[in-house]
Write a protein that holds these residues in place. Structure first.
Motif: not given
Lengths: 241, 241, 241, 241
Positions: B199-204, B14-16, B26-30, B20-23
């Motif tokens: 693991g986090h949505e906004t961090l690599p 969902r986040h992705e 993770y362009p292919d999603g987490i 936009e930043k998360i997308a």
């Protein structure tokens, strides 16, 4: 630890009301047999509660004033309300001890706390059981010999579908060829849980001195120890970052 | 063990789609980031599934052909249907491995398997984390150094309200002053579960070589080993009684 | 994990040389029976070593090139040199797997690793044993049914004076009334240890398919996983203090 | 459990005699500081013993009348006689509790009981330590908050080369970037052992209320519970075979 442990002995209390033989064996109910033994222990304040009372006898007032709850059920697990199960669950996680007896392996509360099916093998032919103490330094084994023998019992056999216990105190041998992890300690949340296998409605298991002694030991072990109340959620750093 | 491990990488995804930043991160999603890494491992057959697919992508066909499921969720735990959770639960107990990632500590499936609240402390200031290996002989630590360092991360702190793990592999240090049991192994039923904190949505985090390697190791460890299928219920004696 | 596991099968090898009946049962020695089975497994490179060889066959060269050592001893534990025991001990702590068989519960190396007496009850009347799998998801139970049956065996009974195993895989039932924790996993240092009860010099236990399969499974489980080599001693801070 | 716990507080007692600063910090020795606190606890009968007394103060008479022994040593582990270590070892296995403090991780008795090197990382720059309670229901955490803070301490860091504890009660955070399993419970034989990290000769750790409280809690937890005395060796069958 407080000086007095407030124990609530819970029983489904159905078999005793419908089966004459069982009623004769447990004239005060299974809860009565257990409660009478515990009342004779120093430092225990004991009450009972049963399924057919309002809220199964487990009102907020009762639960909030219970240090250790013992649980026996068999034929009516499904009639225990989810709301009461949720309350008991929350109380265990916040520190109340729980002693789960025999067929209560299939109670809603035990399965919810374990996260597994809690399934097992069983057989009712009145065979012999011998419970071997495998952790002799554990307080639940206080005052026992190397094993407890029960002449006639229902068999429960492995695989017992539970998480590995934090401490395994008893392993049972059965005449028919099975073994069972019969005395299992678990920490869950701030609470302590002891599963103890022996006990049956048609057999005088809860008049057996060794069995009763283990239950009393387990009550003492499971009583809240007065540790910290964990806090959860968003927190500020404790150090400069 | 079979030659090929069939992995399903599940993601809330969902986040992705909304940030936009998360997308961009993770362009292919987490799920894509994790799946791409696992696909490059020998002996793994990898597919993905996400919340908004029918049955969350976890049809009977998918589940029955999954050896290890990895799970990431965060903002929509409540939207995962109980029916799917029950199916995943049953599959784990009958042998499927489960890798629970980061904020999935609060997923329905993990809480159901643990029997506790799985609550914890948290903080999002991008501080440093260092995961220390405390059981260096465990296969999940294969190929690692003495610790994994993550420069910027969300903090999770103790008390982590889970049952004591069967084996504790990692303990995290955080710059802000907390510690956390970050790599926890559990047997439940015939299945194996590994909780892994990072693991986090906004961090690599899911582009971090050490983190990805642990996930791959955990998949191998959690794969079904081909042990017995326990049977339950009423049984005849194996010996003359 | 490396592709090939280098196994050294160690045997006291005395009974077979002095007792005709035993020699007939194990014409290649107990080590031969075990080694022959393991040699037929994919990915194992197997050699043997025995007490009466120089350095008991466990030279530095052999130990440094052993991934998993299996150990059988009975009548001559005291003749194993402390220097060799210390070397094996160091190798286990630095990652070598160790499979301890039957009467090797009283070997110097097992007692040194456990820190306890490793004492137990025993009886030699050739009674029946049934080893129940209690952790069906563990890789050591791969390919087994719910239990292994051994028609005639020596009995070992609880209390088995060992530390609580990290994972308990088998519990034995004996016809004479005892139980035993028969399959016990331990992490020690970076090494993994499996104690497995069955096996006797005068009985064909090491020709039993189930027993041999467990030994092979245990070798795979105990093989070094390639984790970090911990460093010890005085260290500089990793953070500014 | 008996009403009174007989505690013997053992101390190497060398630093205090040779270093003025340490002598000032612990005018009665480290043993004195601990013993004075324990003496003020209800139900404890406390004596002390030190390295330079005959038999290190641990005669048969003393050991046989000790329920729980606490142990502090640092610079003279090698001077503790093996004969005394063997006696203490035997007493622990037959039920005496043992509290192992700080640098006693390297004592002969702890290493013999653990079976591993008990090695670790360390650093003496007086940095901050925070001991987090990770098992809040355990009696050793009674009366504590969520953590204990020690402003200036010696650091001990993972990998701590011990067997996985039966229960892990504390994990330490250090300012310099390390973590440590700081409160570890073990059953060995019929005895209970608690390793507790804090404590140093040049710092007032044993005047810290939280640290002392944990030691007192641990003494209560480790006191013999009065369980069965296991018997070993050849036995007759309990059932007709």
């Amino acid at each position: 630890m407080k000086d007095t442990i407030r124990v609530t002995v819970w029983n489904e209390y159905r078999h005793e009301k419908t089966n004459e033989k069982i009623a004769k064996l447990y004239p005060d109910g299974i809860h009565g047999a257990i409660a009478n033994y515990l009342k004779a222990q120093p430092g225990m304040e004991v009450r009972t509660a049963t399924l057919d009372e309002p809220e199964h006898g487990l009102t907020d007032e009762v639960l909030n004033n219970t240090d250790v709850l013992t649980w026996w059920g068999h034929m009516a697990h499904g009639e225990v309300s989810d709301a009461v199960v949720d309350k008991v669950h929350a109380r265990v996680l916040s520190g109340m001890g729980l002693i789960v007896l025999h067929s209560a392996h299939f109670s809603k509360i035990f399965r919810k706390l374990m996260g597994t099916t809690c399934n097992l093998k069983w057989r009712e032919i009145g065979e012999k059981e011998r419970l071997w103490v495998v952790e002799p330094g554990h307080p639940i084994a206080a005052g026992l010999g190397e094993y407890i023998e029960i002449e006639h019992t229902e068999m429960y056999g492995e695989r017992f579908d539970i998480p590995q216990p934090d401490t395994l105190v008893f392993i049972s041998w059965f005449a028919g060829g099975e073994v069972f992890r019969s005395g299992c300690c678990f920490h869950r949340g701030a609470g302590k849980i002891f599963y103890f296998r022996p006990g049956h409605e048609t057999l005088p298991i809860y008049h057996h001195e060794g069995v009763l002694r283990v239950i009393a030991n387990a009550v003492r072990w499971a009583a809240p120890a007065g540790g910290p109340k964990p806090t959860f959620g968003n927190v500020k750093p404790l150090e400069k970052v």
